[in-house]
Design an enzyme around this catalytic site. Sequence first.
Site, PDB file in Angstrom:
ATOM      1  N   SER A   9      78.486  56.944  49.838  1.00 45.73           N
ATOM      2  CA  SER A   9      77.490  57.317  50.846  1.00 45.73           C
ATOM      3  C   SER A   9      77.919  58.626  51.507  1.00 45.73           C
ATOM      4  O   SER A   9      78.973  58.694  52.152  1.00 45.73           O
ATOM      5  CB  SER A   9      77.374  56.218  51.900  1.00 45.73           C
ATOM      6  N   HIS A  34      74.716  58.216  47.243  1.00 51.54           N
ATOM      7  CA  HIS A  34      73.845  57.501  48.171  1.00 51.54           C
ATOM      8  C   HIS A  34      73.579  58.396  49.388  1.00 51.54           C
ATOM      9  O   HIS A  34      74.514  58.881  50.033  1.00 51.54           O
ATOM     10  CB  HIS A  34      74.531  56.204  48.590  1.00 51.54           C
ATOM     11  N   ASP A  36      71.711  58.628  53.040  1.00 50.33           N
ATOM     12  CA  ASP A  36      71.132  57.830  54.129  1.00 50.33           C
ATOM     13  C   ASP A  36      70.271  58.707  55.030  1.00 50.33           C
ATOM     14  O   ASP A  36      70.782  59.591  55.711  1.00 50.33           O
ATOM     15  CB  ASP A  36      72.250  57.191  54.951  1.00 50.33           C
ATOM     16  N   MET A  38      67.896  58.848  58.273  1.00 45.87           N
ATOM     17  CA  MET A  38      67.611  58.085  59.508  1.00 45.87           C
ATOM     18  C   MET A  38      66.772  58.935  60.452  1.00 45.87           C
ATOM     19  O   MET A  38      66.968  60.157  60.519  1.00 45.87           O
ATOM     20  CB  MET A  38      68.925  57.712  60.200  1.00 45.87           C
ATOM     21  N   HIS A  67      68.153  56.308  50.571  1.00 48.69           N
ATOM     22  CA  HIS A  67      67.904  55.104  51.378  1.00 48.69           C
ATOM     23  C   HIS A  67      67.195  55.545  52.651  1.00 48.69           C
ATOM     24  O   HIS A  67      67.800  56.163  53.522  1.00 48.69           O
ATOM     25  CB  HIS A  67      69.276  54.456  51.668  1.00 48.69           C
ATOM     26  N   MET A  69      65.769  55.052  56.123  1.00 41.52           N
ATOM     27  CA  MET A  69      65.760  54.210  57.320  1.00 41.52           C
ATOM     28  C   MET A  69      64.858  54.904  58.333  1.00 41.52           C
ATOM     29  O   MET A  69      65.324  55.421  59.362  1.00 41.52           O
ATOM     30  CB  MET A  69      67.197  54.038  57.836  1.00 41.52           C
ATOM     31  N   MET A 138      71.557  44.855  52.571  1.00 37.06           N
ATOM     32  CA  MET A 138      72.317  45.462  53.667  1.00 37.06           C
ATOM     33  C   MET A 138      73.330  44.447  54.199  1.00 37.06           C
ATOM     34  O   MET A 138      72.956  43.367  54.653  1.00 37.06           O
ATOM     35  CB  MET A 138      71.393  45.874  54.819  1.00 37.06           C
ATOM     36  N   ASP A 176      75.171  47.501  50.419  1.00 34.82           N
ATOM     37  CA  ASP A 176      75.440  48.647  51.301  1.00 34.82           C
ATOM     38  C   ASP A 176      75.934  48.175  52.664  1.00 34.82           C
ATOM     39  O   ASP A 176      75.217  47.471  53.381  1.00 34.82           O
ATOM     40  CB  ASP A 176      74.126  49.440  51.448  1.00 34.82           C
TER      41      ASP A 176
HETATM   42  C1  DX5 Z   1      74.323  52.355  57.061  1.00 35.43           C
HETATM   43  C2  DX5 Z   1      74.169  53.076  55.745  1.00 35.43           C
HETATM   44  C3  DX5 Z   1      75.314  52.981  54.824  1.00 35.43           C
HETATM   45  C4  DX5 Z   1      76.620  53.521  55.355  1.00 35.43           C
HETATM   46  C5  DX5 Z   1      77.693  52.707  54.747  1.00 35.43           C
HETATM   47  O1  DX5 Z   1      73.089  52.366  57.693  1.00 35.43           O
HETATM   48  O2  DX5 Z   1      73.027  52.580  55.056  1.00 35.43           O
HETATM   49  O3  DX5 Z   1      75.001  53.581  53.567  1.00 35.43           O
HETATM   50  O4  DX5 Z   1      76.853  54.871  55.068  1.00 35.43           O
HETATM   51  O5  DX5 Z   1      78.907  53.077  55.290  1.00 35.43           O
HETATM   52  P1  DX5 Z   1      80.216  52.182  55.106  1.00 35.43           P
HETATM   53  O6  DX5 Z   1      80.504  52.085  53.630  1.00 35.43           O
HETATM   54  O7  DX5 Z   1      81.262  52.976  55.839  1.00 35.43           O
HETATM   55  O8  DX5 Z   1      79.938  50.843  55.730  1.00 35.43           O
HETATM   56 ZN    ZN Z   2      72.614  53.286  52.994  1.00 33.45          ZN
END
Ligand code: DX5
Ligand code: ZN
Length: 223
Positions: A9, A34, A36, A38, A67, A69, A138, A176
């Site tokens: 990620s 990956h 993320d 947001m 991903h 969010m 998740m 994840d």
């Molecule tokens: C959280 C993200 C994850 C995050 C995971 O909302 O979707 O992808 O980066 O990070 P770790 O592996 O540190 O839990």
């Molecule tokens: Zn993620």
Amino acid sequence: MSKVLIAPSLLSADFSDLANEMKKVTAAGADWLHVDVMDGNFVPNLTLGMPIIKSLKPHATIPLDVHLMIERPERYIESFIEAGANYLTLHVEATDVLKESLKKIRALGCKPGVTLRPGTELEKIKPFLSLVDLVLVMTVEPGFGGQSFKQEQVEKIRKLAKWRAEGLGNYLIEVDGGVAPGTASICIKAGADVLVAGSAVFKGEKSVNNYQKNIQAIREGGV
Ligand code: DX5
Ligand code: ZN
């Protein structure tokens, strides 16, 4: 069963040097990247959007696993695909038009994925399983890297593997949140195909050698 795929990620990478971080984890054996996204609304954090994905894309030699969010992700499907997403995963809680959105993602030549918050029942995504290539479980509350793995979510991985065996869909199961060598082994045993890991991959020195060691430790978590 083929080997588990590792998707570092980028949230835990050095944001001032993202292209190089991507190249380093790729050289270190990552299978996907990956990303993320947001919006400060669906989750209480802001990260990056289409322009950054678009500028990273030419430097990526492995799939971009995006991903989302964000609230009402249907507004941005075309933009994320144009920017270079290979997998585009939507939260069931974020949209009233999930079915149409997943179909649109496929029609535009991208691979659709569906995901859910830890507190959401797996039954909520059951009607959509035949429409996706990826189901993301998740194992932390979405929003931040570095949280601890929610063990009680593992049952969802098992159930998804069972449903797939029963013919409910032909999806990869991705996990994840809080994935590190110890928790990776639990996920793999439960049936995970793809493990996202942020802090466990990017911890320590920013070198290919170190990332390789971290990725290897996660893969071997499953041996
Ligand atoms: C959280 C993200 C994850 C995050 C995971 O909302 O979707 O992808 O980066 O990070 P770790 O592996 O540190 O839990
Ligand atoms: Zn993620």
